[in-house]
Design a protein around this motif. Structure first.
Motif: not given
Length: 116
Positions: A24, A29, A5
């Protein structure tokens, strides 16, 4: 396992959208928030592998500093003193806006370990 992330922190809506799309498309993520104080709340839910911080307003500098102490950070900003700001936050790297997409992706790859 899920991809790492990356948390984007930028007070400009358009910048958040652009960074979100770039990252992305590269397979990361992404979460995006408008301020370091919002980001501090977001990292309580899931610790990002990296935070991309825009130069913070004076009111948000303490939150930005605390955030960068918890999570590896890259400062991406147009502020003229970006090197000083990155050093003050103890960020891992900095990138001046406008930037080349390949330069951004290279920095992110360098500072985000792939999911195993």
């Amino acid at each position: 396992m899920a991809e790492p992330l990356v948390l984007v922190v930028d007070d400009d809506d358009a910048n958040r959208v652009v960074l979100r799309e770039i990252l992305a498309d590269a397979g990361y993520r992404i979460a995006a928030v408008a301020s370091p104080s919002e980001a501090r709340e977001a990292v309580r839910d899931e610790r990002p592998a990296l935070v991309i911080l825009d130069g913070s307003s004076p009111a948000e500098k303490e939150h930005a500093s605390e955030l960068a102490a918890e999570v590896p950070a890259i400062v991406v900003s147009a502020i003229p003193y970006i090197e000083r700001e990155a050093a003050r936050l103890r960020a891992r790297a900095w990138l001046r806006k406008p930037f080349e997409i390949d330069d951004l992706l290279a920095l992110v790859r360098e500072h985000v370990a792939p999911a195993s």
